[in-house]
Design an enzyme around this catalytic site. Structure first.
Site, PDB file in Angstrom:
ATOM      1  N   HIS A 160     108.042  58.274  22.428  1.00  0.00           N
ATOM      2  CA  HIS A 160     107.898  59.691  22.086  1.00  0.00           C
ATOM      3  C   HIS A 160     106.767  59.874  21.071  1.00  0.00           C
ATOM      4  O   HIS A 160     106.429  58.945  20.331  1.00  0.00           O
ATOM      5  CB  HIS A 160     109.188  60.210  21.427  1.00  0.00           C
ATOM      6  CG  HIS A 160     110.336  60.376  22.363  1.00  0.00           C
ATOM      7  ND1 HIS A 160     111.586  59.824  22.119  1.00  0.00           N
ATOM      8  CD2 HIS A 160     110.461  61.058  23.527  1.00  0.00           C
ATOM      9  CE1 HIS A 160     112.408  60.159  23.101  1.00  0.00           C
ATOM     10  NE2 HIS A 160     111.754  60.904  23.969  1.00  0.00           N
ATOM     11  N   CYS A 247     115.667  61.051  15.486  1.00  0.00           N
ATOM     12  CA  CYS A 247     116.408  61.359  16.733  1.00  0.00           C
ATOM     13  C   CYS A 247     117.883  61.630  16.513  1.00  0.00           C
ATOM     14  O   CYS A 247     118.542  62.206  17.372  1.00  0.00           O
ATOM     15  CB  CYS A 247     116.357  60.229  17.741  1.00  0.00           C
ATOM     16  SG  CYS A 247     115.124  59.032  17.569  1.00  0.00           S
TER      17      CYS A 247
HETATM   18  C1  CIR Z   1     116.306  56.956  25.092  1.00  0.00           C
HETATM   19  O1  CIR Z   1     115.611  56.072  25.607  1.00  0.00           O
HETATM   20  O2  CIR Z   1     116.286  58.116  25.477  1.00  0.00           O
HETATM   21  C2  CIR Z   1     117.202  56.575  23.934  1.00  0.00           C
HETATM   22  N1  CIR Z   1     117.714  55.261  24.114  1.00  0.00           N
HETATM   23  C3  CIR Z   1     116.462  56.679  22.623  1.00  0.00           C
HETATM   24  C4  CIR Z   1     116.027  58.076  22.307  1.00  0.00           C
HETATM   25  C5  CIR Z   1     115.343  58.162  21.013  1.00  0.00           C
HETATM   26  N2  CIR Z   1     115.010  59.499  20.723  1.00  0.00           N
HETATM   27  C6  CIR Z   1     113.969  59.867  19.993  1.00  0.00           C
HETATM   28  O3  CIR Z   1     113.147  59.025  19.619  1.00  0.00           O
HETATM   29  N3  CIR Z   1     113.788  61.147  19.762  1.00  0.00           N
END
Ligand code: CIR
Length: 252
Positions: A160, A247
Site C-alpha cells: 500500500h 492499518c
Molecule cells: C492484507 O494483505 O490485506 C492484510 N494481510 C494486511 C493489510 C494491511 N493493511 C494496511 O496496510 N493498510
C-alpha cells in the site's frame, strides 16, 4: 488533524490465515491479541475514545480496518477492497461508520484505505495491487464534492502507499527512499528511509505524538530528532501478515 475517536476490530482466531507476502511465518493468536491490546491502550493513552468491533472469524484480515473505510471530518467513504478475500469486510463496517459519519459507498473499481493518505484537503492515493484507476476515479467523484483534491501515484511493489510513506504532521513525511523523490512530495520535508527499514515507514501520528514499530533503531533515532513524543510498540505479529500500525484503526 486533531483526533478524538478511533474504530478498531478485535483480531479473530483465524488471523494467521490472512493474506501475506511477508514470509515471516504465521501470526500467533495469543501474541496478536496481546499486541492489539497494547495498541488499543496506547491510542486510549493518547486521548482517543475507542470503539472496539467484534472479531470476524470468516475474515482473518478484518482487524486491518483502515482498508475498508476512509473517514474525514465531513463524511466516510466505504471502500471496495482490492483483494477478493476482503471484499465482504465492508458490510461489517457500514453500521459502525454510519454511527459517526454520513457514509458514501464507492460503486466502482477497487481501493484499499491503506493506499490513502490525507494531508489537509488533499488525498494522495497509491495505485497498487489493491487500488486501481477506476477505484481512484470513484473515490475522487465522492471526495471532490466536499472540496478535496486527489493526487494518484503508482507505488511500485509495496502493498500500500502507507506501507512506504506516512505524514507526521507539519510539513514532514516519513518516506521510503524509492518514493522520496517523487514530484508530488517535493514541497515536504522528507525523512527518507532505507528500503531495509520500510516497515517503520508505517509510523502513526496521533495528535502530535508518534507510534512506531519496535526493531528499527535507525528510523527511531531520526524520529527522536523531531522532538515529538515517541512511543514504540511491538508489531511483530501484524508484520507477519503485512499489516502495520496505521492499518489497525480508523482515526477521526
Ligand atoms: C492484507 O494483505 O490485506 C492484510 N494481510 C494486511 C493489510 C494491511 N493493511 C494496511 O496496510 N493498510
Amino acid at each position: 488533524m486533531k483526533f478524538t475517536q478511533a474504530i478498531v476490530r478485535r483480531p479473530a482466531a483465524s488471523c494467521g490465515d490472512g493474506l501475506t507476502n511477508a514470509q515471516l511465518g504465521q501470526a500467533d493468536y495469543t501474541r496478536t491479541l496481546q499486541q492489539f491490546g497494547e495498541y488499543c491502550a496506547k491510542l486510549s493513552e493518547l486521548g482517543l475514545e475507542l470503539t472496539e468491533l467484534p472479531s470476524l472469524d470468516a475474515f482473518p484480515d478484518a482487524h486491518f480496518v483502515e482498508d475498508v473505510a476512509v473517514i474525514t471530518p465531513e463524511f466516510a467513504v466505504l471502500t471496495r477492497p482490492g483483494a477478493p478475500a476482503r471484499s465482504g469486510e465492508t458490510k461489517a463496517i457500514e453500521v459502525p461508520l454510519a454511527a459517526c459519519r454520513e457514509v458514501k459507498p464507492m460503486h466502482d473499481g477497487h481501493l484499499d484505505g491503506g493506499d490513502v493518505m490525507l494531508i489537509g484537503k488533499r488525498f494522495f492515493v497509491g495505485l497498487s495491487g489493491r487500488t486501481d484507476a477506476a477505484g481512484v476515479r470513484a473515490f475522487k467523484d465522492i471526495v471532490s464534492h466536499f472540496g478535496y483534491d486527489v493526487e494518484a501515484m503508482p507505488i511500485g511493489a509495496s502493498l500500500h502507499l502507507k506501507s512506504s510513506v506516512n505524514y507526521l504532521g507539519g510539513e514532514t513525511l516519513l518516506v521510503c527512499d524509492v518514493l522520496a523523490n517523487h514530484s508530488v512530495f517535493a514541497k515536504f520535508h522528507r525523512i527518507a528511509v532505507d528500503m531495509a527499514d520500510e516497515y517503520a515507514c508505517n509510523t502513526l501520528e496521533v495528535n502530535g505524538e508518534l507510534i512506531t514499530p519496535a526493531g528499527y533503531p535507525r528510523v527511531q533515532e531520526r524520529l527522536e530528532a523531531l522532538g515529538m513524543p515517541l512511543h514504540v510498540l511491538d508489531a511483530s505479529e501484524f508484520r507477519k501478515m503485512d499489516g502495520g500500525l496505521t492499518c489497525l484503526s480508523l482515526r477521526f
